[in-house]
Design an enzyme around this catalytic site. Structure first.
Site, PDB file in Angstrom:
ATOM      1  N   GLU A 283      10.451   1.765  10.060  1.00  0.00           N
ATOM      2  CA  GLU A 283       9.127   2.416   9.996  1.00  0.00           C
ATOM      3  C   GLU A 283       8.848   3.185  11.281  1.00  0.00           C
ATOM      4  O   GLU A 283       8.301   4.289  11.253  1.00  0.00           O
ATOM      5  CB  GLU A 283       8.034   1.361   9.769  1.00  0.00           C
ATOM      6  CG  GLU A 283       8.028   0.808   8.351  1.00  0.00           C
ATOM      7  CD  GLU A 283       7.090  -0.372   8.175  1.00  0.00           C
ATOM      8  OE1 GLU A 283       6.643  -0.591   7.051  1.00  0.00           O
ATOM      9  OE2 GLU A 283       6.814  -1.092   9.151  1.00  0.00           O
TER      10      GLU A 283
ATOM     11  N   THR B 227       0.849  -1.209   0.000  1.00  0.00           N
ATOM     12  CA  THR B 227       0.000   0.000   0.000  1.00  0.00           C
ATOM     13  C   THR B 227       0.879   1.251   0.000  1.00  0.00           C
ATOM     14  O   THR B 227       0.621   2.198  -0.761  1.00  0.00           O
ATOM     15  CB  THR B 227      -0.946  -0.004   1.217  1.00  0.00           C
ATOM     16  OG1 THR B 227      -1.443  -1.322   1.422  1.00  0.00           O
ATOM     17  CG2 THR B 227      -2.109   0.950   0.998  1.00  0.00           C
TER      18      THR B 227
ATOM     19  N   LYS C 252       2.387  -3.686  12.849  1.00  0.00           N
ATOM     20  CA  LYS C 252       3.102  -3.514  11.590  1.00  0.00           C
ATOM     21  C   LYS C 252       4.289  -4.468  11.555  1.00  0.00           C
ATOM     22  O   LYS C 252       4.675  -5.025  12.560  1.00  0.00           O
ATOM     23  CB  LYS C 252       3.601  -2.063  11.444  1.00  0.00           C
ATOM     24  CG  LYS C 252       2.467  -1.104  11.156  1.00  0.00           C
ATOM     25  CD  LYS C 252       2.926   0.344  10.971  1.00  0.00           C
ATOM     26  CE  LYS C 252       4.049   0.549   9.999  1.00  0.00           C
ATOM     27  NZ  LYS C 252       3.820  -0.006   8.664  1.00  0.00           N
TER      28      LYS C 252
HETATM   29  C1  5RP Z   1       5.956  -3.497   6.478  1.00  0.00           C
HETATM   30  C2  5RP Z   1       4.663  -3.026   7.021  1.00  0.00           C
HETATM   31  C3  5RP Z   1       3.574  -2.787   6.031  1.00  0.00           C
HETATM   32  O1  5RP Z   1       3.195  -1.464   6.082  1.00  0.00           O
HETATM   33  C4  5RP Z   1       2.429  -3.692   6.369  1.00  0.00           C
HETATM   34  O2  5RP Z   1       2.914  -5.022   6.358  1.00  0.00           O
HETATM   35  C5  5RP Z   1       1.284  -3.549   5.362  1.00  0.00           C
HETATM   36  O3  5RP Z   1       1.701  -4.011   4.118  1.00  0.00           O
HETATM   37  P1  5RP Z   1       0.710  -4.087   2.883  1.00  0.00           P
HETATM   38  O4  5RP Z   1       0.356  -2.689   2.529  1.00  0.00           O
HETATM   39  O5  5RP Z   1       1.498  -4.802   1.815  1.00  0.00           O
HETATM   40  O6  5RP Z   1      -0.491  -4.892   3.324  1.00  0.00           O
HETATM   41  O7  5RP Z   1       4.471  -2.827   8.188  1.00  0.00           O
HETATM   42  O8  5RP Z   1       6.887  -3.738   7.490  1.00  0.00           O
END
Ligand code: 5RP
Length: 238
Positions: free
Chosen positions: A116, A39, A107
């Site tokens: 992050e 995303t 996350k």
């Molecule tokens: C990566 C993260 C991502 O933001 C989380 O896994 C969501 O990913 P996606 O948008 O592919 O569902 O925390 O470390």
């Protein structure tokens, strides 16, 4: 949406949330933190396209992963090291679970949790974008909590997590332990539904061998959700 229109795919929903975030929150000359995951990548692409078209100018970005940095650079965006920048105006990122009433998050499915969190902590505003499948009434409902640990003695750290009530599983890829950008391991820990996320976060963080965990408490300021009825912002406490 009328009944004759086919339902949007998850990818299309993510795209809608990403476009909303750029429309609503991103202006020229901002210092923007870039999240990680599918995303967040759609958000980076949208920012990149508008930058290439000259609609957004003077952006400085800081990325939460090597992968997102590479994507941003492929659009000609300037990507700086977090250490070289005093503060960020905003970070836009995805999430694995979003507790609707509190904006608490899980996350780290993409393994970028440490960076992050560092990028989020340097940002005036953290905006989370997601499709509706990420909403939960309590953290731990759908996903394990990723915990980044030092490879040295990781089995001992796993035992410490067990003592807290977790069931850690070493994340693997291609038959080898998955390595984060910081060259650490990730233990995906199943916990019973997390009734006191702040307390659990503090306990995990206090364990020797733990580098960071994927509980993001009190970090998300705005949450943008794309769902069947369109794109909307969650109201905290609702
Ligand atoms: C990566 C993260 C991502 O933001 C989380 O896994 C969501 O990913 P996606 O948008 O592919 O569902 O925390 O470390």
């Amino acid at each position: 949406m009328s009944e004759s229109q086919p339902a949007l795919t998850q990818q299309e929903l993510k795209q809608q949330a990403a476009v909303y975030a750029v429309d609503t929150f991103i202006h020229s000359d901002m210092r923007v933190g870039l999240g990680s995951g599918s995303t967040a990548e759609l958000f980076i692409e949208e920012v990149g396209r508008r930058s290439q078209a000259g609609i957004l100018t003077g952006l400085v970005t800081v990325s939460s992963s090597e992968k997102s940095a590479e994507l941003a650079r492929s659009f000609g965006l300037e990507v700086k090291e977090l250490a070289d920048i005093e503060a960020l105006d905003i970070t836009v990122d995805g999430a694995d679970e979003i507790e609707t009433a509190t904006f608490s998050l899980t996350k780290g499915r993409g393994g970028a949790l440490l960076r992050e969190k560092l990028v989020a902590a340097a940002s005036t505003l953290e905006v989370i974008i997601a499709d509706e499948s990420k909403l939960v009434s309590i953290l731990g409902e759908k996903m394990p909590i990723p915990v980044e640990v030092t490879p040295f003695g990781w089995t001992h750290t796993a035992n410490r997590l067990r003592a807290l009530g977790g069931e850690p599983a070493l994340r693997m890829t291609g038959g080898q332990p998955y390595l984060t950008d910081g060259e650490n391991y990730v233990l995906d820990c199943r916990f019973p539904p997390v009734t006191d996320a702040k307390d659990l976060a503090a306990r995990i963080k206090g364990l020797t061998g733990v580098v960071e965990h994927g509980l993001f408490i009190g970090i998300a300021g705005r949450v943008v959700i794309a769902g069947k009825t369109g794109v909307y912002e969650l109201e905290k406490g609702a």
